[in-house]
Design a protein around this motif. Structure first.
Motif, PDB file in Angstrom:
ATOM      1  N   VAL A  42      58.530  89.522  -6.243  1.00 23.78           N
ATOM      2  CA  VAL A  42      57.200  89.195  -6.762  1.00 23.78           C
ATOM      3  C   VAL A  42      56.439  88.482  -5.657  1.00 23.78           C
ATOM      4  CG1 VAL A  42      55.872  87.897  -8.461  1.00 23.78           C
ATOM      5  CG2 VAL A  42      57.997  89.017  -9.147  1.00 23.78           C
ATOM      6  N   ILE A  43      55.169  88.830  -5.496  1.00 23.21           N
ATOM      7  CA  ILE A  43      54.301  88.126  -4.553  1.00 23.21           C
ATOM      8  C   ILE A  43      53.494  87.115  -5.345  1.00 23.21           C
ATOM      9  CG2 ILE A  43      52.427  88.350  -2.888  1.00 23.21           C
ATOM     10  CD1 ILE A  43      53.304  91.219  -2.396  1.00 23.21           C
ATOM     11  N   ALA A  44      53.721  85.846  -5.068  1.00 26.58           N
ATOM     12  CA  ALA A  44      53.018  84.771  -5.777  1.00 26.58           C
ATOM     13  C   ALA A  44      51.818  84.330  -4.947  1.00 26.58           C
ATOM     14  CB  ALA A  44      53.964  83.599  -6.023  1.00 26.58           C
ATOM     15  N   VAL A  45      50.648  84.366  -5.543  1.00 22.63           N
ATOM     16  CA  VAL A  45      49.434  83.937  -4.850  1.00 22.63           C
ATOM     17  C   VAL A  45      48.921  82.679  -5.534  1.00 22.63           C
ATOM     18  CG1 VAL A  45      48.850  86.284  -4.158  1.00 22.63           C
ATOM     19  CG2 VAL A  45      47.929  85.399  -6.278  1.00 22.63           C
ATOM     20  N   SER A  46      48.296  81.797  -4.742  1.00 22.37           N
ATOM     21  CA  SER A  46      47.781  80.552  -5.286  1.00 22.37           C
ATOM     22  C   SER A  46      46.633  80.070  -4.414  1.00 22.37           C
ATOM     23  CB  SER A  46      48.895  79.493  -5.325  1.00 22.37           C
ATOM     24  OG  SER A  46      49.375  79.236  -4.016  1.00 22.37           O
ATOM     25  N   GLY A  47      45.928  79.053  -4.898  1.00 25.65           N
ATOM     26  CA  GLY A  47      44.834  78.474  -4.138  1.00 25.65           C
ATOM     27  C   GLY A  47      43.569  79.321  -4.198  1.00 25.65           C
TER      28      GLY A  47
ATOM     29  N   ALA B 187      49.980  83.358  -0.046  1.00 26.39           N
ATOM     30  CA  ALA B 187      50.696  84.484  -0.662  1.00 26.39           C
ATOM     31  C   ALA B 187      52.147  84.387  -0.213  1.00 26.39           C
ATOM     32  CB  ALA B 187      50.068  85.811  -0.241  1.00 26.39           C
ATOM     33  N   THR B 188      53.065  84.275  -1.181  1.00 27.62           N
ATOM     34  CA  THR B 188      54.484  84.057  -0.878  1.00 27.62           C
ATOM     35  C   THR B 188      55.321  85.119  -1.566  1.00 27.62           C
ATOM     36  OG1 THR B 188      54.050  81.686  -0.807  1.00 27.62           O
ATOM     37  CG2 THR B 188      56.345  82.376  -0.879  1.00 27.62           C
ATOM     38  N   LEU B 189      56.263  85.675  -0.839  1.00 25.22           N
ATOM     39  CA  LEU B 189      57.175  86.666  -1.404  1.00 25.22           C
ATOM     40  C   LEU B 189      58.356  85.939  -2.032  1.00 25.22           C
ATOM     41  CD1 LEU B 189      58.032  89.594  -1.850  1.00 25.22           C
ATOM     42  CD2 LEU B 189      59.120  89.539   0.436  1.00 25.22           C
ATOM     43  N   GLN B 190      58.604  86.166  -3.325  1.00 25.51           N
ATOM     44  CA  GLN B 190      59.699  85.529  -4.054  1.00 25.51           C
ATOM     45  C   GLN B 190      60.666  86.599  -4.535  1.00 25.51           C
ATOM     46  OE1 GLN B 190      57.817  83.325  -7.223  1.00 25.51           O
ATOM     47  NE2 GLN B 190      56.992  81.737  -5.826  1.00 25.51           N
ATOM     48  N   HIS B 191      61.971  86.316  -4.332  1.00 30.82           N
ATOM     49  CA  HIS B 191      63.009  87.246  -4.748  1.00 30.82           C
ATOM     50  C   HIS B 191      63.618  86.761  -6.054  1.00 30.82           C
ATOM     51  CE1 HIS B 191      62.806  89.120  -0.788  1.00 30.82           C
ATOM     52  NE2 HIS B 191      62.860  87.882  -0.254  1.00 30.82           N
ATOM     53  N   GLY B 192      63.796  87.631  -7.018  1.00 35.34           N
ATOM     54  CA  GLY B 192      64.391  87.257  -8.300  1.00 35.34           C
ATOM     55  C   GLY B 192      65.243  88.379  -8.852  1.00 35.34           C
ATOM     56  N   ASN B 193      65.889  88.089  -9.973  1.00 36.46           N
ATOM     57  CA  ASN B 193      66.743  89.105 -10.593  1.00 36.46           C
ATOM     58  C   ASN B 193      65.947  90.308 -11.076  1.00 36.46           C
ATOM     59  OD1 ASN B 193      68.987  87.463 -10.180  1.00 36.46           O
ATOM     60  ND2 ASN B 193      68.741  86.406 -12.166  1.00 36.46           N
TER      61      ASN B 193
ATOM     62  N   ILE C  86      45.660  88.118   7.565  1.00 37.89           N
ATOM     63  CA  ILE C  86      46.871  88.156   8.398  1.00 37.89           C
ATOM     64  C   ILE C  86      48.111  88.063   7.522  1.00 37.89           C
ATOM     65  CG2 ILE C  86      48.136  86.960  10.215  1.00 37.89           C
ATOM     66  CD1 ILE C  86      45.422  86.071  11.348  1.00 37.89           C
ATOM     67  N   ALA C  87      48.073  87.150   6.529  1.00 37.23           N
ATOM     68  CA  ALA C  87      49.219  86.988   5.639  1.00 37.23           C
ATOM     69  C   ALA C  87      49.458  88.244   4.811  1.00 37.23           C
ATOM     70  CB  ALA C  87      48.993  85.783   4.733  1.00 37.23           C
ATOM     71  N   VAL C  88      48.381  88.860   4.317  1.00 31.91           N
ATOM     72  CA  VAL C  88      48.515  90.075   3.508  1.00 31.91           C
ATOM     73  C   VAL C  88      49.079  91.216   4.336  1.00 31.91           C
ATOM     74  CG1 VAL C  88      47.180  91.860   2.305  1.00 31.91           C
ATOM     75  CG2 VAL C  88      46.746  89.435   1.842  1.00 31.91           C
TER      76      VAL C  88
ATOM     77  N   LEU D 229      38.096  82.698  -6.713  1.00 29.36           N
ATOM     78  CA  LEU D 229      38.189  84.084  -6.239  1.00 29.36           C
ATOM     79  C   LEU D 229      36.781  84.651  -6.082  1.00 29.36           C
ATOM     80  CD1 LEU D 229      40.121  86.567  -5.708  1.00 29.36           C
ATOM     81  CD2 LEU D 229      39.704  87.188  -8.102  1.00 29.36           C
ATOM     82  N   ASP D 230      36.532  85.331  -4.935  1.00 25.28           N
ATOM     83  CA  ASP D 230      35.283  86.084  -4.763  1.00 25.28           C
ATOM     84  C   ASP D 230      35.629  87.513  -4.378  1.00 25.28           C
ATOM     85  OD1 ASP D 230      36.060  85.968  -2.136  1.00 25.28           O
ATOM     86  OD2 ASP D 230      34.437  84.633  -1.489  1.00 25.28           O
ATOM     87  N   THR D 231      34.632  88.295  -4.041  1.00 19.84           N
ATOM     88  CA  THR D 231      34.868  89.714  -3.765  1.00 19.84           C
ATOM     89  C   THR D 231      35.755  89.931  -2.541  1.00 19.84           C
ATOM     90  OG1 THR D 231      32.759  89.769  -2.545  1.00 19.84           O
ATOM     91  CG2 THR D 231      32.725  90.497  -4.840  1.00 19.84           C
ATOM     92  N   ALA D 232      35.608  89.073  -1.527  1.00 25.56           N
ATOM     93  CA  ALA D 232      36.470  89.210  -0.351  1.00 25.56           C
ATOM     94  C   ALA D 232      37.926  88.972  -0.728  1.00 25.56           C
ATOM     95  CB  ALA D 232      36.025  88.245   0.746  1.00 25.56           C
ATOM     96  N   GLY D 233      38.172  87.921  -1.533  1.00 23.51           N
ATOM     97  CA  GLY D 233      39.535  87.662  -1.969  1.00 23.51           C
ATOM     98  C   GLY D 233      40.060  88.755  -2.886  1.00 23.51           C
ATOM     99  N   ALA D 234      39.219  89.285  -3.762  1.00 23.64           N
ATOM    100  CA  ALA D 234      39.648  90.372  -4.646  1.00 23.64           C
ATOM    101  C   ALA D 234      40.045  91.605  -3.842  1.00 23.64           C
ATOM    102  CB  ALA D 234      38.529  90.710  -5.627  1.00 23.64           C
ATOM    103  N   ARG D 235      39.304  91.876  -2.763  1.00 27.58           N
ATOM    104  CA  ARG D 235      39.646  93.029  -1.922  1.00 27.58           C
ATOM    105  C   ARG D 235      41.011  92.832  -1.267  1.00 27.58           C
ATOM    106  NH1 ARG D 235      38.981  97.857  -2.334  1.00 27.58           N
ATOM    107  NH2 ARG D 235      41.218  97.713  -2.116  1.00 27.58           N
ATOM    108  N   LEU D 236      41.316  91.589  -0.857  1.00 29.62           N
ATOM    109  CA  LEU D 236      42.620  91.305  -0.259  1.00 29.62           C
ATOM    110  C   LEU D 236      43.728  91.395  -1.300  1.00 29.62           C
ATOM    111  CD1 LEU D 236      41.618  88.337   2.077  1.00 29.62           C
ATOM    112  CD2 LEU D 236      42.319  90.632   2.778  1.00 29.62           C
ATOM    113  N   LEU D 237      43.471  90.952  -2.520  1.00 30.49           N
ATOM    114  CA  LEU D 237      44.470  91.094  -3.580  1.00 30.49           C
ATOM    115  C   LEU D 237      44.795  92.569  -3.830  1.00 30.49           C
ATOM    116  CD1 LEU D 237      43.480  88.506  -6.347  1.00 30.49           C
ATOM    117  CD2 LEU D 237      45.539  88.506  -4.919  1.00 30.49           C
TER     118      LEU D 237
END
Length: 369
Positions: free
Chosen positions: A17-22, A7-13, A34-36, A57-65
């Motif tokens: 935006v928080i970009a999530v991947s993987g 999860a990466t915080l990206q700054h734009g005009n 920890i990252a969240v 994605l599973d339920t644990a990941g959905a809860r973190l999102l």
């Protein structure tokens, strides 16, 4: 194999935006948590989440999102991932308490109100049940074919004859204790002879019937609840109804009538046992001979005191039997429910007996009996 989730915080005009991947799954959930937690401290509420790079994605990941933002603020989800996130969000909403947290003064007031409501509900149910029992009793009195003599005799032995030893022993010991206390207090005034009146009045009017009722409530009232509750859990009560019989006539009336006969007899024996216990202590500790005790008792103890005590016994018997049977019918089907309602039966019976005794004492005092 897909990469671990990030999860990466990206700054734009257009704003942050928080970009999530993987992969956002249970296997990598501790590191993602920890990252969240770190991102939540750095971003404002309502920050958009770009999930276009999400792999698995599973339920644990959905809860973190959902910890990063609500479901509406998460973009780029596929159809399956969107359905999973919405389901987890809905489950979380249902799990949230709809009321004020159960702490502090508000919780105390809430529990007090709930307890008062339950007491009122139990009292109303008891009044209704008493009406049903009286109606069934009226039907059976005019129709001898409905009488169940065998069941009555069995319960009379169980509630009356088998209870004689414990009731007599308890009242004998209480009578001895009352005599000791009376002698201790009255000795300072040189009036130990008045211990006879103390024992006579207390056991004829109050202690005899009250102690017998308390013992019957703990012994027979609880037995009624356990017996009927066990039948209810085994669906035997439903079987009785299927046979076209009335459970009130079959199960309740024999128990009520048995207790109506047994408790007055036990009360009489309790009075005798308490007076004898007091007389034994007077003879051994206060030089009041049995002859002197009996003579003074005969001269000062009016018959009306005896009838005051005996008049309470049928009332106590009817209430204890009704409460015991009613709690048995409330059993829901499990062994835990049988134990809960048996305890409730004993508590209610003893409370009602003491309450009625107090009201009767006030009544008899007002009419000078």
């Amino acid at each position: 194999m897909n990469a671990a989730g990030t999860a990466t915080l990206q700054h734009g005009n257009a704003g942050d935006v928080i970009a999530v991947s993987g992969d956002w799954t249970l296997a990598v959930a501790p590191a993602l948590a920890i990252a969240v937690a770190g991102l939540k401290q750095r971003v404002a509420a309502g920050t958009r989440v770009d999930a276009s790079g999400l792999a698995r994605l599973d339920t644990a990941g959905a809860r973190l999102l959902l910890d990063l933002g609500d479901a509406a603020s998460i973009d780029g989800l596929g159809a399956n991932h969107r359905a999973l996130v919405d389901a987890v969000a809905g489950a979380g909403a249902e799990a949230k308490p709809a009321s004020i947290p159960d702490t502090g003064l508000i919780a105390l007031l809430g529990r007090t109100g709930a307890a008062a409501e339950q007491v009122a509900r139990d009292a109303w149910q008891l009044l209704g049940f008493i009406g049903v029992v009286l109606a069934a009793m009226a039907r059976c009195i005019v129709d001898p074919r409905r009488w169940r003599i065998t069941s009555l005799a069995f319960h009379l032995e169980q509630t009356g004859l088998d209870a004689v030893p414990i009731v007599v022993l308890l009242n004998f010991l209480v009578g001895a204790v009352v005599a000791f206390l009376g002698a201790t207090v009255l000795k300072d005034f040189g009036a130990t002879i008045f211990t006879v009146e103390l024992i006579a009045y207390s056991f004829l009017r109050e202690f005899g019937v009250l102690l017998a009722a308390i013992m019957i409530a703990g012994r027979s009232g609880s037995a009624f609840t356990a017996q009927i509750g066990s039948m209810k859990s085994r669906e035997e009560v439903d079987a009785i109804r299927t046979l076209g019989l009335d459970p009130i006539e079959v199960l309740v009336l024999p128990r009520v009538l048995a207790l109506l006969i047994a408790l007055p007899v036990l009360t009489f024996l309790a009075m005798l046992a308490g007076i004898i216990g007091g007389a034994v202590v007077c003879a051994l500790s206060m030089d009041i001979s049995p002859t002197m005790f009996v003579t003074r008792f005969h001269d000062l103890a009016a018959t009306r005191h005896f009838w005051v005590g005996m008049s309470k016994a049928p009332v106590f018997a009817f209430l204890i039997a009704s409460i015991g049977c009613l709690e048995g019918f409330k059993v829901s089907g499990s062994a835990e429910s049988v134990g809960t309602h048996t305890t409730s039966s004993v508590v209610q019976s003893i409370f009602v007996a003491i309450l009625v005794d107090a009201l009767a004492a006030i009544f008899y005092m007002e009419i000078d009996v």
